[in-house]
Structure formats: structure tokens, C-alpha cells
Scaffold this motif. Structure first.
Motif, PDB file in Angstrom:
ATOM      1  N   ASN A  43      41.202  35.165  30.537  1.00 46.30           N
ATOM      2  CA  ASN A  43      42.101  34.756  31.808  1.00 46.30           C
ATOM      3  C   ASN A  43      42.077  33.322  32.123  1.00 46.30           C
ATOM      4  O   ASN A  43      43.109  32.832  32.561  1.00 46.30           O
ATOM      5  CB  ASN A  43      41.196  35.327  33.075  1.00 46.30           C
ATOM      6  CG  ASN A  43      41.575  36.753  33.306  1.00 46.30           C
ATOM      7  OD1 ASN A  43      42.949  37.279  33.114  1.00 46.30           O
ATOM      8  ND2 ASN A  43      40.732  37.533  33.603  1.00 46.30           N
ATOM      9  N   LEU A  44      41.086  32.585  31.598  1.00 42.74           N
ATOM     10  CA  LEU A  44      41.018  31.135  31.747  1.00 42.74           C
ATOM     11  C   LEU A  44      42.229  30.540  31.004  1.00 42.74           C
ATOM     12  O   LEU A  44      42.887  29.675  31.388  1.00 42.74           O
ATOM     13  CB  LEU A  44      39.670  30.586  31.579  1.00 42.74           C
ATOM     14  CG  LEU A  44      38.986  30.291  32.557  1.00 42.74           C
ATOM     15  CD1 LEU A  44      37.523  29.858  32.191  1.00 42.74           C
ATOM     16  CD2 LEU A  44      39.569  29.252  33.418  1.00 42.74           C
ATOM     17  N   VAL A 103      44.955  31.714  29.708  1.00 39.49           N
ATOM     18  CA  VAL A 103      46.338  32.163  30.244  1.00 39.49           C
ATOM     19  C   VAL A 103      46.721  30.860  31.225  1.00 39.49           C
ATOM     20  O   VAL A 103      47.729  30.563  31.558  1.00 39.49           O
ATOM     21  CB  VAL A 103      46.655  33.277  30.749  1.00 39.49           C
ATOM     22  CG1 VAL A 103      47.977  33.849  30.885  1.00 39.49           C
ATOM     23  CG2 VAL A 103      45.901  34.658  30.159  1.00 39.49           C
ATOM     24  N   SER A 104      45.522  30.616  32.071  1.00 40.60           N
ATOM     25  CA  SER A 104      45.869  29.462  33.203  1.00 40.60           C
ATOM     26  C   SER A 104      45.902  28.243  32.806  1.00 40.60           C
ATOM     27  O   SER A 104      46.227  27.314  33.780  1.00 40.60           O
ATOM     28  CB  SER A 104      44.729  29.721  34.303  1.00 40.60           C
ATOM     29  OG  SER A 104      44.712  31.252  34.556  1.00 40.60           O
ATOM     30  N   ILE A 105      45.235  27.770  31.540  1.00 42.22           N
ATOM     31  CA  ILE A 105      45.359  26.486  31.402  1.00 42.22           C
ATOM     32  C   ILE A 105      46.885  25.794  30.889  1.00 42.22           C
ATOM     33  O   ILE A 105      47.157  26.248  30.001  1.00 42.22           O
ATOM     34  CB  ILE A 105      44.174  25.830  30.408  1.00 42.22           C
ATOM     35  CG1 ILE A 105      42.875  26.358  30.873  1.00 42.22           C
ATOM     36  CG2 ILE A 105      44.483  24.479  30.067  1.00 42.22           C
ATOM     37  CD1 ILE A 105      41.735  25.823  30.095  1.00 42.22           C
ATOM     38  N   ARG A 134      44.361  40.264  25.550  1.00 42.07           N
ATOM     39  CA  ARG A 134      44.292  41.221  26.646  1.00 42.07           C
ATOM     40  C   ARG A 134      45.069  42.439  26.430  1.00 42.07           C
ATOM     41  O   ARG A 134      44.747  43.827  26.515  1.00 42.07           O
ATOM     42  CB  ARG A 134      44.990  40.452  27.878  1.00 42.07           C
ATOM     43  CG  ARG A 134      43.955  39.479  28.693  1.00 42.07           C
ATOM     44  CD  ARG A 134      44.524  38.649  29.500  1.00 42.07           C
ATOM     45  NE  ARG A 134      45.522  39.351  30.577  1.00 42.07           N
ATOM     46  CZ  ARG A 134      45.912  38.733  31.752  1.00 42.07           C
ATOM     47  NH1 ARG A 134      45.152  37.874  32.174  1.00 42.07           N
ATOM     48  NH2 ARG A 134      46.543  39.390  32.369  1.00 42.07           N
ATOM     49  N   ARG A 147      36.570  43.150  41.102  1.00 42.22           N
ATOM     50  CA  ARG A 147      36.039  41.939  41.155  1.00 42.22           C
ATOM     51  C   ARG A 147      36.920  40.779  40.825  1.00 42.22           C
ATOM     52  O   ARG A 147      36.876  39.783  41.479  1.00 42.22           O
ATOM     53  CB  ARG A 147      34.878  42.020  40.152  1.00 42.22           C
ATOM     54  CG  ARG A 147      33.818  40.899  39.951  1.00 42.22           C
ATOM     55  CD  ARG A 147      32.963  41.033  38.909  1.00 42.22           C
ATOM     56  NE  ARG A 147      33.641  41.435  37.671  1.00 42.22           N
ATOM     57  CZ  ARG A 147      33.142  41.872  36.665  1.00 42.22           C
ATOM     58  NH1 ARG A 147      32.044  42.367  36.524  1.00 42.22           N
ATOM     59  NH2 ARG A 147      33.962  42.263  35.553  1.00 42.22           N
ATOM     60  N   ASN A 148      37.879  40.990  39.918  1.00 44.17           N
ATOM     61  CA  ASN A 148      38.391  39.903  39.650  1.00 44.17           C
ATOM     62  C   ASN A 148      39.699  39.382  40.642  1.00 44.17           C
ATOM     63  O   ASN A 148      39.935  38.188  40.988  1.00 44.17           O
ATOM     64  CB  ASN A 148      39.375  40.380  38.643  1.00 44.17           C
ATOM     65  CG  ASN A 148      38.949  40.225  36.939  1.00 44.17           C
ATOM     66  OD1 ASN A 148      38.070  39.842  36.901  1.00 44.17           O
ATOM     67  ND2 ASN A 148      39.880  40.743  36.061  1.00 44.17           N
ATOM     68  N   MET A 172      42.760  25.827  37.858  1.00 43.78           N
ATOM     69  CA  MET A 172      42.146  26.957  38.733  1.00 43.78           C
ATOM     70  C   MET A 172      43.101  27.586  39.679  1.00 43.78           C
ATOM     71  O   MET A 172      42.997  28.699  39.905  1.00 43.78           O
ATOM     72  CB  MET A 172      41.056  25.970  39.729  1.00 43.78           C
ATOM     73  CG  MET A 172      39.809  25.441  38.972  1.00 43.78           C
ATOM     74  SD  MET A 172      39.061  26.808  37.873  1.00 43.78           S
ATOM     75  CE  MET A 172      38.310  27.896  38.952  1.00 43.78           C
ATOM     76  N   PHE A 218      44.789  30.043  37.545  1.00 46.68           N
ATOM     77  CA  PHE A 218      43.603  31.250  37.517  1.00 46.68           C
ATOM     78  C   PHE A 218      43.575  32.071  38.613  1.00 46.68           C
ATOM     79  O   PHE A 218      43.489  33.493  38.463  1.00 46.68           O
ATOM     80  CB  PHE A 218      42.446  30.467  37.154  1.00 46.68           C
ATOM     81  CG  PHE A 218      41.247  31.213  36.680  1.00 46.68           C
ATOM     82  CD1 PHE A 218      41.400  32.250  35.640  1.00 46.68           C
ATOM     83  CD2 PHE A 218      39.916  31.101  37.496  1.00 46.68           C
ATOM     84  CE1 PHE A 218      40.054  32.896  35.206  1.00 46.68           C
ATOM     85  CE2 PHE A 218      39.037  32.085  37.078  1.00 46.68           C
ATOM     86  CZ  PHE A 218      39.091  32.843  35.671  1.00 46.68           C
ATOM     87  N   ASN A 223      46.722  34.459  38.621  1.00 45.76           N
ATOM     88  CA  ASN A 223      46.624  35.373  37.699  1.00 45.76           C
ATOM     89  C   ASN A 223      45.691  36.311  38.043  1.00 45.76           C
ATOM     90  O   ASN A 223      45.919  37.823  37.923  1.00 45.76           O
ATOM     91  CB  ASN A 223      45.983  34.700  36.387  1.00 45.76           C
ATOM     92  CG  ASN A 223      47.254  34.194  35.539  1.00 45.76           C
ATOM     93  OD1 ASN A 223      48.334  34.743  35.930  1.00 45.76           O
ATOM     94  ND2 ASN A 223      47.065  33.275  34.807  1.00 45.76           N
ATOM     95  N   LEU A 224      44.448  36.073  38.400  1.00 41.88           N
ATOM     96  CA  LEU A 224      43.446  37.275  38.854  1.00 41.88           C
ATOM     97  C   LEU A 224      43.784  37.989  40.032  1.00 41.88           C
ATOM     98  O   LEU A 224      43.916  39.315  39.923  1.00 41.88           O
ATOM     99  CB  LEU A 224      42.162  36.447  39.368  1.00 41.88           C
ATOM    100  CG  LEU A 224      41.337  35.843  38.208  1.00 41.88           C
ATOM    101  CD1 LEU A 224      40.037  35.271  38.521  1.00 41.88           C
ATOM    102  CD2 LEU A 224      40.926  36.894  37.343  1.00 41.88           C
ATOM    103  N   ASP A 268      46.558  40.104  38.938  1.00 42.35           N
ATOM    104  CA  ASP A 268      46.136  41.347  38.074  1.00 42.35           C
ATOM    105  C   ASP A 268      45.457  42.463  39.035  1.00 42.35           C
ATOM    106  O   ASP A 268      45.725  43.845  38.765  1.00 42.35           O
ATOM    107  CB  ASP A 268      44.822  40.932  37.307  1.00 42.35           C
ATOM    108  CG  ASP A 268      45.554  40.076  35.986  1.00 42.35           C
ATOM    109  OD1 ASP A 268      46.721  40.506  35.753  1.00 42.35           O
ATOM    110  OD2 ASP A 268      44.901  39.711  35.178  1.00 42.35           O
ATOM    111  N   ARG A 327      48.447  44.357  40.711  1.00 39.42           N
ATOM    112  CA  ARG A 327      48.976  45.144  39.807  1.00 39.42           C
ATOM    113  C   ARG A 327      48.147  46.307  39.583  1.00 39.42           C
ATOM    114  O   ARG A 327      48.578  47.688  39.668  1.00 39.42           O
ATOM    115  CB  ARG A 327      49.130  44.607  38.466  1.00 39.42           C
ATOM    116  CG  ARG A 327      49.753  45.701  37.431  1.00 39.42           C
ATOM    117  CD  ARG A 327      49.768  44.946  35.864  1.00 39.42           C
ATOM    118  NE  ARG A 327      48.234  44.890  35.650  1.00 39.42           N
ATOM    119  CZ  ARG A 327      47.832  43.989  34.822  1.00 39.42           C
ATOM    120  NH1 ARG A 327      48.800  43.304  34.149  1.00 39.42           N
ATOM    121  NH2 ARG A 327      46.515  43.583  34.555  1.00 39.42           N
TER     122      ARG A 327
END
Lengths: 358, 312
Positions: free
Chosen positions: A137-138, A140-142, A242, B35-36, B290, B293, B296-297, B300, B303
Motif C-alpha cells: 500500500n505504501l 503504490v503511494s510513493i 496485491r 481497518r484499512n 501520505m 496513501f 488509496n486506503l 480500497d 470498494r
């Protein structure tokens, strides 16, 4: 199968034509006169007239387009406005660098991504899984440019003097020279397609090193590629990890996998021989899709690590209104993308017999 | 012995009992349960707080040059709690090359990134969905023209096409957003078209048509609301990508222009100081990562919450 491939190839023709039209249109609506941008603000009208005439820019747009289509169909991409060299020569010079970088990035992303995904799915909900997916997850984000700069700082400054230090820019250590393969193999006087291919390979320095058995050159080029390839490959890596995890989890829950386990097969064998092949389809799609992203990322990676590749060249051409170079480079990139999509589609049929056209 | 309840006892009074199950409330509950998604919401909450209260939290104006306050350009972060001498003014993220407080600039960058994410994806969704809706409903030649055009746009590497569009429109944050928005249109057009194709076959659509609903009414009142879910999912995940891409354009000098405190352009401007003042790349870079991030979380989570096929 052959008819399927032929039909897929035929479908790409109108798309390719659309690409040519669109790129031609974009270059023509770029604001500013290419002559004033390339020759300078104070270029005289007479000089600009000569420039426009030389590059066919004084013709009506429709005529320019027709003549462009004609030369493209003959494999002639025109000459760069800036240094009057043929665009194909520039491509042979620049494309190998980007290709080399993309191949290493994709190798890194695929090998590490699939491994992490498999381990994660196999040890579902364990600490390994949670940590791996958090990293994914990190990852994909950087942003590529932030990761690239942080890697350069870490490996060139923090680890300076240790065996882990890596060069932060350039393709080779200064002082190291590359002998073109054409010279080594006595092909200087050849100007045909063979020479073009040899020059192309020669400009991929790792390939050059391997083919001419210059291990020092090979290792040095490889060392310079590690940081850019890791920076470029990290986002695809995370996405591949993933997808591998989720598609393998789907398959691992199926009855035939339970049967395989019940037969007494080892866990490793169940995953490798039974589950993984059936989980490949979404993985191949995703890996194919990443290649387009790699080309976008290459512009940024090449900027950060000072690598003279296609991304850099296209960016320079767009900002300096070098129409022929923009058109040629984007056309080749789009063509590569179409070919990759074709390969992905064909590999579906290979991986899943149900999708084979009858 | 258990009492036998009469049938009347088992009847439920519809007026007094069950709360109506709301689709939105259920979805929200499902999102928060993950949680995500919770982590994503916390990160975006902090970001939103920073964006709203940037002027209050930041000690300095992000564009103000502070040379008159005894600071040196490119100074490393100075935090009194961590041993920085009390005689030096406190600057949590250090000072940039033009003598401005980096912390204030990073905080104000939150505003731009949030706005960039929502506006860019919003634009792409509106235009893309409209095209997908028309293509899916109209079919025939209109569909062919729209979808083949989308195919052509998809053949280009996104960033290269965006660079070309910005070059045509001129550099700037709005134009960069427009370029990234245009590049994202085909994705939403395709998603909307495919959901329209499946929804338009439903009985309730046929029923409405039989009742004399106009084509416009059919499209906007019946088909659109029932085709939205995949677009919403793609949209939330797309925000992360849009923030990244606009930052990339700014990094290349084609997006936000100085002195705007946009994270991508801050990294791009200061990357020359990577080896002497790494904090100038590190802080805006981490803020950007961040933010992406968090989106994205959350994406997800949304979704998973909206996908009925997943077991929860």
C-alpha cells in the motif's frame, strides 16, 4: 489462432491512425511559432520563412498531414527541427536506454511482486501478510520522483563508502567508454537494417557488455541501473503483489485445490503446480497494463537520474516544439503499447484454453 | 413450558419498529468496519484539518521570506524539544532556499492537494460518465465514435499525453489539472458504458419505457443512479492517482508555479539541494506520499464496502 491474431492486428490499424491524427493535431495547436522557439525570439522573418519552407510548415495543414502520412508509411519519421538529424537515428540512440531501464524495472517488479504476493496469500492474515500488504500500500503511494530522490540520497550519501553505495546519476562511471558493437564487429560501413539493430543493441550498455564480454562495462552499467529501476519498478511491484495475493486467494479456496491437498501433495507443489497457473490471468493483465505506466514513469526517472532516454527526449521535444521528434517518438511509444496489448491478449489464450478462439 | 405466542404477537407494527435500512448508512458502516479504511480516514482527517486550519497552525506565512529574523537559508529543522538551542528560532521542517518556513509551506500544500484530487477526478468523472452514458444508451455509430476515440486516448502513456496538453495550454496548476482530467476521461467512460449496458437490459428499465418515460428520464432517473457504484469506486481510487500525476507535472515545472506551496513543485524546485538540505525534499515528499496513501486506503475500503461479492 492465426485468424485471431490477424483480426486483432486489423483492429489496431484504425487506432494507430487515430493516434497519428491526434499527435499531429496536438503538435499543430501547440501555441508559439516553432521557428521563434528554435531559432530565438529575434529570428528575422526571412530566416523563419526559410525554416518553415525547409520543414514543410508553409504548406496547408491538410497537405502537411498527407505528406506526413506518406513518409510514415515508408518508415521515414522525418528530421528533427533542432539538429536536422533523422528521428529514426535519435530513436536508435535514445530508445535502448529507456527499454533497458523498463526491462530491469519490470523484472524487479514482477519477480519481487509475485514472490511477495504468493507468500502473502499463502500465509494469509499472518504478520508477514500484514507487513507485506502495508508495504504494498505504501509502495503504490510513493511518487516515483520522491522515491527516486530518497533512494539517491540513501545510497549515494548515507551509504557512501560502504559496499552498498550506488551511483545517483548517469549511465556509466566517468572515464569508462563504450565501444559500439558495430565497430567491434567491423560493421562501420554497413548502413542497412542490420546496422540499425546492432546500434540499437549497442546502446543498451548491459547488453553491449554481455555481447562483447566486457564484464567491467556490464557491471558498471548494471550498478547505474539499480536505483532508477527500483524507483520506477516500485509502484508496479506493489500493484503486482496485491493482484497476485487476491487472485491466488480466490483460487486457493476452490475445490480442486482441496483435492490436490487431500491427495497428499506438498503445500509448495499445490501452490506452484495447481493454484498459480490458474491465478495467472489477472496477473498477466496487470503486468501488461503496468508497461504503459512504466513509460510515463520513465520521464520522471530519467529526469531524476540524469539518463538520456526517450522520456527525457520527448519532454524536451514537447517544450521546444520539435514537431517531427514529438510525432515520431509518441508514434513509436504508442505502437509499442499496442504490440504489448496484443501480446497480453494472445497470452490469455495460451494461459486459459477456454479463451482460445475456435 | 414456553408460552405459545399468538400469531398477532408476531405481527410487527410497521410504524413503530424497524428503522429503514439506508443504503448509505449501511455502506458507511461497512467502510468504517475495515481497518484499512479507518487508517485512511484518520490520515485524510489530519490532512483536512491541516488544510482548513493551515493559517492558524502555521506560525509563518508560507510565502514570507524570513531573512530579517536571523535565519540562514537551507537551515536544517530546529526543534527545541529535540535539543536545538533555545536561542535559535524554532522551525519544525527547517528553512527553504528562499528563506521561507518549510513547515508552513508543507501545511498550506495540503489545501492544494485536496482540491487537486477532488476537482480533477470530479471533472474526469462528469465528462467521462456523460460520454459513457451516451455511448451505452445510444449504441450504433455514436457509440463507435465515442469509444474508439477513448481507445486512442488510452494508447498514450498518461503522463506524456498530459505533458503535451499542458504544453498546448500553457503551464499552470489549473491547466495541469485539466490535462490529468482529460487523460483520465476514457477510464470513466468505459466503466460507465459497461454498467449502462448491463442496467439498460433490466426489467425495471423496460417497464419504465413501457410506461412512457422519455429517453432523457430513462437515462438520468433510471439508468444513471443504478450504474453509479463502479464509477464511485474507480473515482475514489482515481483521486490518489490524480494527486500523484498533478504533483508529477508540477515537479517537472508544468503545474503549480512558484511561489505556490504545492508539494510536487516544492520537491522539483529544491531537488538540487538533495545532498545539502535533504529536508526540503523529504517533508513535502512524505506529505505527498501520505496523502496518496490515505486516499488509496479509503478507496480500497469503499470498494470492499460496495462490492457485494466479497464476504464480510
Amino acid at each position: 489462432m492465426t485468424t485471431y491474431i490477424v483480426r486483432r492486428l486489423l483492429i489496431t490499424i484504425p487506432v494507430l491512425f487515430g493516434v497519428i491524427v491526434l499527435v499531429f493535431a496536438i503538435t499543430r495547436i501547440l501555441p508559439g511559432d516553432p521557428c521563434r522557439i528554435l531559432l530565438g525570439e529575434r529570428a528575422t522573418d526571412a530566416a523563419c520563412n526559410v525554416f518553415s519552407h525547409a520543414h514543410g510548415l508553409d504548406l496547408p495543414i491538410s497537405q502537411q498531414f498527407v505528406s506526413y502520412l506518406g513518409s510514415v508509411s515508408r518508415g521515414d519519421l522525418g528530421n528533427s527541427f533542432r539538429d536536422s538529424r533523422p528521428v529514426t537515428a535519435l530513436l536508435i540512440e535514445r530508445l535502448p536506454m529507456t527499454l533497458e531501464l523498463s526491462i530491469f524495472a519490470l523484472l524487479f517488479a514482477t519477480i519481487v511482486g509475485i514472490t511477495l504476493g504468493v507468500v502473502s496469500a499463502y500465509r494469509r492474515n499472518s504478520a508477514v501478510d500484514v507487513v507485506t500488504m502495508a508495504f504494498a500500500n505504501l509502495g503504490v503511494s510513493i511518487p516515483v520522483f520522491v522515491l527516486g530522490l530518497l533512494l539517491a540520497f540513501t545510497f549515494a550519501i548515507l551509504l557512501k563508502g560502504t559496499p552498498f553505495a550506488l551511483p545517483p546519476s548517469g549511465r556509466l562511471t566517468p572515464g569508462l567508454s563504450v565501444v559500439p558493437l558495430a565497430v567491434r564487429w567491423g560493421l562501420q560501413n554497413d548502413h542497412g537494417i542490420l546496422r540499425a539493430i546492432v546500434d540499437f543493441l549497442s546502446n543498451m550498455y548491459t547488453v553491449n557488455g554481455l555481447l562483447s564480454a566486457q564484464w567491467g562495462l556490464f557491471l558498471d552499467a548494471l550498478r547505474h541501473l539499480i536505483l532508477p529501476a527500483v524507483a520506477l519498478g516500485t509502484i508496479p511491484l506493489a500493484i503486482i503483489a496485491r493482484i497476485t495475493r487476491s487472485s491466488l486467494l480466490d483460487v486457493l479456496g476452490l475445490d480442486y485445490v482441496r483435492t490436490a491437498r487431500a491427495k497428499g501433495l506438498s503445500d509448495g507443489r499445490v501452490v506452484r503446480k495447481h493454484a498459480l497457473p490458474n491465478a495467472m490471468l489477472p496477473m498477466v493483465t496487470i503486468i501488461g497494463l503496468q508497461i504503459g505506466g512504466l513509460l510515463s514513469g520513465a520521464v520522471l526517472t530519467e529526469t531524476i537520474f540524469g539518463l538520456p532516454g526517450v522520456g527525457q527526449a520527448t519532454y524536451d521535444a514537447i517544450t521546444s516544439h520539435d514537431f517531427a521528434v514529438i510525432e515520431g517518438f509518441v508514434l513509436v511509444i504508442a505502437l509499442a503499447f499496442l504490440v504489448i496489448n496484443l501480446i497480453v491478449d494472445i497470452s490469455y489464450a495460451y494461459l486459459d484454453p477456454r479463451l482460445r478462439p475456435s | 413450558m414456553a408460552a405459545i405466542t399468538s400469531p398477532a404477537d408476531r405481527l410487527i407494527d410497521p410504524l413503530t419498529t424497524t428503522r429503514t435500512a439506508s443504503l448509505w448508512r449501511d455502506t458507511l458502516a461497512n467502510i468504517v468496519r475495515q481497518r484499512n479504511a479507518r487508517v485512511g480516514l484518520v490520515i485524510l482527517g489530519i490532512l483536512l484539518f491541516a488544510a482548513i486550519f493551515a493559517d492558524v497552525v502555521a506560525a509563518y506565512n508560507p510565502d514570507k521570506v524570513l531573512f530579517d529574523q536571523g535565519i540562514k537559508r537551507l537551515s536544517a529543522p530546529c526543534i527545541h524539544l529535540l535539543g536545538c538551542p533555545a536561542t535559535t528560532p524554532e522551525h519544525l521542517f527547517g528553512i527553504d532556499a528562499n528563506g521561507r518556513d518549510e513547515f508552513s509551506r508543507v501545511l498550506h500544500g495540503a489545501r492544494i492537494s485536496l482540491q487537486v484530487g477532488f476537482l480533477t477526478v470530479g471533472f474526469a468523472i462528469v465528462i467521462g460518465s456523460l460520454l459513457g452514458l451516451i455511448a451505452g444508451y445510444a449504441s450504433g455509430r455514436i457509440e463507435t465514435v465515442i469509444m474508439r476515440t477513448m481507445d486512442v486516448l488510452l494508447v498514450f502513456p498518461a503522463l506524456l499525453l498530459a505533458i503535451a496538453i499542458v504544453a498546448a495550454l500553457g503551464p499552470g496548476l489549473i491547466n495541469a489539472q485539466l490535462a490529468i482530467g482529460i487523460v483520465a476521461i476514457p477510464v470513466y467512460a468505459r466503466i460507465m458504458r459497461s454498467s449502462v449496458l448491463s442496467v439498460r437490459q433490466s426489467d425495471f428499465v423496460t417497464g419504465s419505457r413501457a410506461l412512457g418515460e422519455s429517453p432523457i428520464g430513462l437515462v438520468f432517473r433510471r439508468i444513471l443512479p443504478n450504474s453509479l457504484t463502479p464509477t464511485i469506486v474507480a473515482g475514489t481510487l482515481g483521486i490518489a492517482g490524480a494527486v500523484l500525476d498533478v504533483a508529477a507535472l508540477s515537479f517537472l515545472g508544468l503545474g503549480a508555479q512558484p511561489p505556490t506551496s504545492e508539494w510536487g513543485s516544492m520537491v522539483g524546485q529544491d531537488r538540487g539541494y538533495l545532498f545539502t538540505a535533504p529536508h526540503l525534499v523529504f517533508f513535502p515528499g512524505v506529505a505527498l506520499a501520505m496523502t496518496v496513501f490515505g486516499f488509496n486506503l479509503l478507496g480500497d475500503g469503499i470498494r470492499d464496502a460496495l462490492d457485494p461479492r466479497l464476504n464480510r
